[in-house]
Design a protein around this motif. Sequence first.
Motif, PDB file in Angstrom:
ATOM      1  N   ARG A 124       0.829  -1.193   0.000  1.00 49.85           N
ATOM      2  CA  ARG A 124       0.000   0.000   0.000  1.00 49.85           C
ATOM      3  C   ARG A 124       0.874   1.258   0.000  1.00 49.85           C
ATOM      4  N   SER A 125       0.513   2.212  -0.804  1.00 44.48           N
ATOM      5  CA  SER A 125       1.314   3.437  -0.825  1.00 44.48           C
ATOM      6  C   SER A 125       0.443   4.626  -0.456  1.00 44.48           C
ATOM      7  N   GLY A 126      -0.433   4.427   0.501  1.00 43.63           N
ATOM      8  CA  GLY A 126      -1.331   5.518   0.889  1.00 43.63           C
ATOM      9  C   GLY A 126      -2.592   5.451   0.050  1.00 43.63           C
ATOM     10  N   SER A 127      -3.483   6.371   0.273  1.00 37.88           N
ATOM     11  CA  SER A 127      -4.771   6.279  -0.406  1.00 37.88           C
ATOM     12  C   SER A 127      -4.772   7.018  -1.744  1.00 37.88           C
ATOM     13  N   SER A 128      -3.643   7.644  -2.056  1.00 40.94           N
ATOM     14  CA  SER A 128      -3.647   8.417  -3.293  1.00 40.94           C
ATOM     15  C   SER A 128      -3.543   7.502  -4.505  1.00 40.94           C
ATOM     16  N   GLN A 129      -4.090   7.958  -5.594  1.00 42.97           N
ATOM     17  CA  GLN A 129      -3.981   7.186  -6.829  1.00 42.97           C
ATOM     18  C   GLN A 129      -3.237   8.032  -7.830  1.00 42.97           C
ATOM     19  N   ASP A 130      -1.891   7.802  -7.934  1.00 40.43           N
ATOM     20  CA  ASP A 130      -1.130   8.698  -8.773  1.00 40.43           C
ATOM     21  C   ASP A 130      -1.100   8.268 -10.221  1.00 40.43           C
ATOM     22  N   SER A 131      -1.432   6.995 -10.507  1.00 36.75           N
ATOM     23  CA  SER A 131      -1.504   6.628 -11.916  1.00 36.75           C
ATOM     24  C   SER A 131      -2.575   5.563 -12.073  1.00 36.75           C
ATOM     25  N   THR A 132      -3.044   5.405 -13.292  1.00 40.46           N
ATOM     26  CA  THR A 132      -4.094   4.416 -13.490  1.00 40.46           C
ATOM     27  C   THR A 132      -3.520   3.005 -13.479  1.00 40.46           C
ATOM     28  N   SER A 133      -2.187   2.861 -13.564  1.00 38.24           N
ATOM     29  CA  SER A 133      -1.604   1.527 -13.660  1.00 38.24           C
ATOM     30  C   SER A 133      -1.673   0.772 -12.341  1.00 38.24           C
ATOM     31  N   ASP A 134      -1.825   1.469 -11.204  1.00 40.46           N
ATOM     32  CA  ASP A 134      -1.897   0.734  -9.949  1.00 40.46           C
ATOM     33  C   ASP A 134      -3.345   0.570  -9.476  1.00 40.46           C
ATOM     34  N   LEU A 135      -4.267   0.652 -10.415  1.00 47.15           N
ATOM     35  CA  LEU A 135      -5.669   0.459 -10.054  1.00 47.15           C
ATOM     36  C   LEU A 135      -6.022  -1.018 -10.119  1.00 47.15           C
ATOM     37  N   GLU A 152     -15.246  10.120   1.158  1.00 44.55           N
ATOM     38  CA  GLU A 152     -14.483  10.748   2.243  1.00 44.55           C
ATOM     39  C   GLU A 152     -13.145  10.017   2.447  1.00 44.55           C
ATOM     40  N   PRO A 153     -12.030  10.708   2.259  1.00 47.92           N
ATOM     41  CA  PRO A 153     -10.744  10.071   2.560  1.00 47.92           C
ATOM     42  C   PRO A 153     -10.579   9.923   4.075  1.00 47.92           C
ATOM     43  N   VAL A 154     -10.022   8.811   4.507  1.00 45.31           N
ATOM     44  CA  VAL A 154      -9.778   8.577   5.936  1.00 45.31           C
ATOM     45  C   VAL A 154      -8.280   8.393   6.092  1.00 45.31           C
ATOM     46  N   ASN A 155      -7.631   9.395   6.668  1.00 44.24           N
ATOM     47  CA  ASN A 155      -6.166   9.408   6.609  1.00 44.24           C
ATOM     48  C   ASN A 155      -5.454   8.960   7.879  1.00 44.24           C
ATOM     49  N   PHE A 156      -6.137   8.281   8.760  1.00 43.46           N
ATOM     50  CA  PHE A 156      -5.441   7.805   9.966  1.00 43.46           C
ATOM     51  C   PHE A 156      -4.340   6.839   9.559  1.00 43.46           C
TER      52      PHE A 156
END
Length: 281
Positions: A13-24, A241-245
């Motif tokens: 897991r690299s956090g909740s961000s989706q920086d590219s479509t390739s890791d979807l 809603e992002p949950v960033n805990f």
Amino acid sequence: MTVMRNPLRADRRSGSSQDSTSDLRVRFIDVARRFDTEKSVFTAVEHIDLAVAQGEIVTLVGPSGCGKSTLLNMAAGLMPASEGVVEYDGRRVQGVNTQVGYVTQKDLLLPWRTVEYNVGLALEIQKVPKAERRERVTRVLELVGLGGFADRYPSQLSGGMLKRASLAQTLVYEPTTILMDEPFGALDAQLRLALQQELLSICGAYGTTIIFVTHDLEEAILLADRVVVFGKSPGRIVHVEPVNFERPRDLTKLRSLDEFRQVWDELWERLAQQLQETGVA
Ligand SMILES: Nc1ncnc2c1ncn2[C@@H]1O[C@H](COP(=O)(O)OP(=O)(O)O)[C@@H](O)[C@H]1O
Ligand SMILES: [Mg+2]
């Protein structure tokens, strides 16, 4: 806790961000699902756009009948989208999606088989050799805390143990994504918390992606990287809603934090609005 062989280890897991479509992992692109009824066509969900990243945990909440299970069914390839596209690892889902595991409220344990042979059933069907089967089943039973119960029959297990066995049934074939439809709904609060904590630690170690449906807002926030709120008539996404805990999470501590309460309050407002609109609250 033992962590077993993990083909996904590199996919952490690299956090909740989706920086590219390739890791979807899972992606719904303007998806609708309609059902033909006797008189008309019923739209269960419409305009669903949602992308779930590798290793991400997304929880779905919303009024009964808003299409949460329908969404999971489409991700599992059990039913096609009527419009739009459902993708898995960048490819359109067509037919049963064998990459995902599906855990529902009802367990699928066969009463005449022991825990070991229930959990090993999928591997038997895949014709995995007996020795390997045994090894994998033993490992997964350890992982879910059922190490000493391999020879029990389902009727000899408690509610919590049945849940663990169901989870083991899914984990044993090492799916990259697990779809969970109100899996802990019938359990008491204490047991739920224990199983939620274990689910996070097992799937965290595997980097497993999870889409989790629940009617319990607390559960939705505790587990999630993002909570998706659904509305009804037709079923659609009304809020994300992002949950960033930070992870790993100590759920007992987390739910007593003021920050947790704040997220809960905000989300409850949105959810209650949807429940009221459909006359369920
Ligand atoms: N196979 C089906 N045939 C007809 N209607 C269905 C079918 N599956 C679901 N529906 C309808 O679609 C809507 C969404 O159902 P569902 O996905 O089960 O909602 P949820 O899981 O959010 O409670 C409901 O109105 C339900 O009756
Ligand atoms: Mg449902």
